[in-house]
Design a protein around this motif. Structure first.
Motif, PDB file in Angstrom:
ATOM      1  N   LYS A  16      36.374  24.668 -37.813  1.00  0.00           N
ATOM      2  CA  LYS A  16      37.807  24.489 -37.586  1.00  0.00           C
ATOM      3  C   LYS A  16      38.072  24.243 -36.091  1.00  0.00           C
ATOM      4  N   ILE A  17      37.317  24.958 -35.263  1.00  0.00           N
ATOM      5  CA  ILE A  17      37.459  24.755 -33.818  1.00  0.00           C
ATOM      6  C   ILE A  17      36.967  23.369 -33.432  1.00  0.00           C
TER       7      ILE A  17
ATOM      8  N   VAL B 243      40.267  37.171 -28.683  1.00  0.00           N
ATOM      9  CA  VAL B 243      41.642  37.053 -29.162  1.00  0.00           C
ATOM     10  C   VAL B 243      41.632  36.523 -30.593  1.00  0.00           C
ATOM     11  N   GLU B 244      42.371  37.203 -31.466  1.00  0.00           N
ATOM     12  CA  GLU B 244      42.504  36.713 -32.840  1.00  0.00           C
ATOM     13  C   GLU B 244      43.751  35.850 -32.970  1.00  0.00           C
ATOM     14  N   PRO B 245      43.693  34.811 -33.817  1.00  0.00           N
ATOM     15  CA  PRO B 245      42.662  34.473 -34.806  1.00  0.00           C
ATOM     16  C   PRO B 245      41.486  33.646 -34.266  1.00  0.00           C
ATOM     17  N   LEU B 246      41.510  33.253 -32.989  1.00  0.00           N
ATOM     18  CA  LEU B 246      40.445  32.376 -32.486  1.00  0.00           C
ATOM     19  C   LEU B 246      39.065  33.030 -32.618  1.00  0.00           C
ATOM     20  N   ALA B 247      38.993  34.339 -32.390  1.00  0.00           N
ATOM     21  CA  ALA B 247      37.695  35.018 -32.395  1.00  0.00           C
ATOM     22  C   ALA B 247      37.008  34.950 -33.760  1.00  0.00           C
TER      23      ALA B 247
ATOM     24  N   ALA C 203      37.792  32.555 -36.168  1.00  0.00           N
ATOM     25  CA  ALA C 203      37.975  31.243 -36.795  1.00  0.00           C
ATOM     26  C   ALA C 203      36.623  30.620 -37.145  1.00  0.00           C
TER      27      ALA C 203
END
Lengths: 203, 203
Positions: free
Chosen positions: B187-188, B177-181, B183
């Motif tokens: 930042k995570i 899933v973007e933007p998580l993929a 990132a």
């Protein structure tokens, strides 16, 4: 083969009932059942139509492709049109608690748990199902939540919140790790709500 | 059938090499590959032995059943004996950050990501694999972390932390899933570390 077809046992009449007001709901119910029982790969529009007692053309008419039936069957489990306002609409200082309680509630209910498990399993083993989840559902659900947030990177924040809830569902209901698997739902909500609250509201 | 067996192409000699000091590692490597490629159900001790160029009896000798080979292959990905002290051993006020950074690091590395994905997929689709993960790995890894915590319900807390990391892995690397993929990993880590810190240290 030329005599009038007798009504088949256990199958609704193919006239009158099939395009009636309940047909759409019957198809969705059948789709959830088929995806849950057979998995994404083996479920088919034909099989869903048969389980719903309608013609496959009606499934295509209402929903389109198998991917779109899958997406619609998932959306019924979430009902984003109802869920999103209920979660983002209340007092902002309790949004984390509302989200945690909603999510745990959906998974605690065996009726919604079975299709959700099927969705997660399908998405983890079939790229086509992962794409459906990514494209139709998460985007539609998470973007609507993100639209209501006043934080930097709202989509990233909404996805982090969702990732926590999905991980809890997997550990608690699929892998069934103890003590998490047997923990009181309210105990989980109490621990997780502040995390979701921070992601969704704190800059 | 009675003439001396010629050495097969692409397969190590069946004498000398097979029980040498590298045999155990070769078997584990082969097991990771087989579980990743074929899934839990289709992977077999025979297939793992073949891929490692050893006799199936040697696999049984070193590891026991298929479940136990699976557990050992997973443990290599985590190396709890090294990981746990590295995470719980440093300053307590940064334990959340160390755990987040370790976990993201393991998943960012393609070499460890492939077998981990295989493990998660297997555990979600086969009860036998879920049981291995539950019994051998999570218990051994999470209990060791929990033993070092000074909070109420340390196992529950450790499982909540693990659930978040597993959920992020699924959203980022499987469903993508973007933007998580896309990132930045840091930042995570920055967002998730305070969550893990709270679970693992705040009463």
């Amino acid at each position: 083969m030329t005599e009038p077809a007798p009504r088949r046992r256990g199958r609704p009449s193919r006239t009158g009932e099939e395009s009636g007001p309940g047909a759409r709901e019957r198809i969705l119910e059948a789709a959830r059942g088929q995806f849950a029982e057979r998995g994404y790969d083996k479920a088919s529009v034909r099989g869903i139509a048969k389980a719903a007692g309608v013609d496959p053309a009606l499934v295509h008419h209402y929903f389109g492709t198998k991917d779109e039936v899958f997406a619609a069957a998932i959306e019924v489990s979430f009902e984003p049109a109802l869920v999103v306002p209920a979660i983002v609409g209340g007092p902002r200082e309790a949004i984390g608690e509302r989200l945690a309680r909603f999510f745990i509630g959906v998974w605690e209910n065996p009726v919604s748990r079975a299709p959700l498990l099927a969705i997660v399993r399908s998405a983890l083993t079939h790229e086509a199902a992962a794409k459906v989840l990514r494209t139709f559902v998460l985007r539609r659900l998470l973007e609507r939540i993100a639209d209501e947030l006043d934080v930097p990177d709202p989509k990233f924040r909404a996805e982090l919140a969702a990732s926590h809830m999905i991980g809890i569902a997997i550990m608690r209901y699929v892998i069934q790790v103890e003590p998490l698997a047997s923990a009181d739902p309210e105990k989980i909500v109490a621990m997780v709500a502040p995390t979701l609250q921070r992601y969704l509201t704190e800059a």
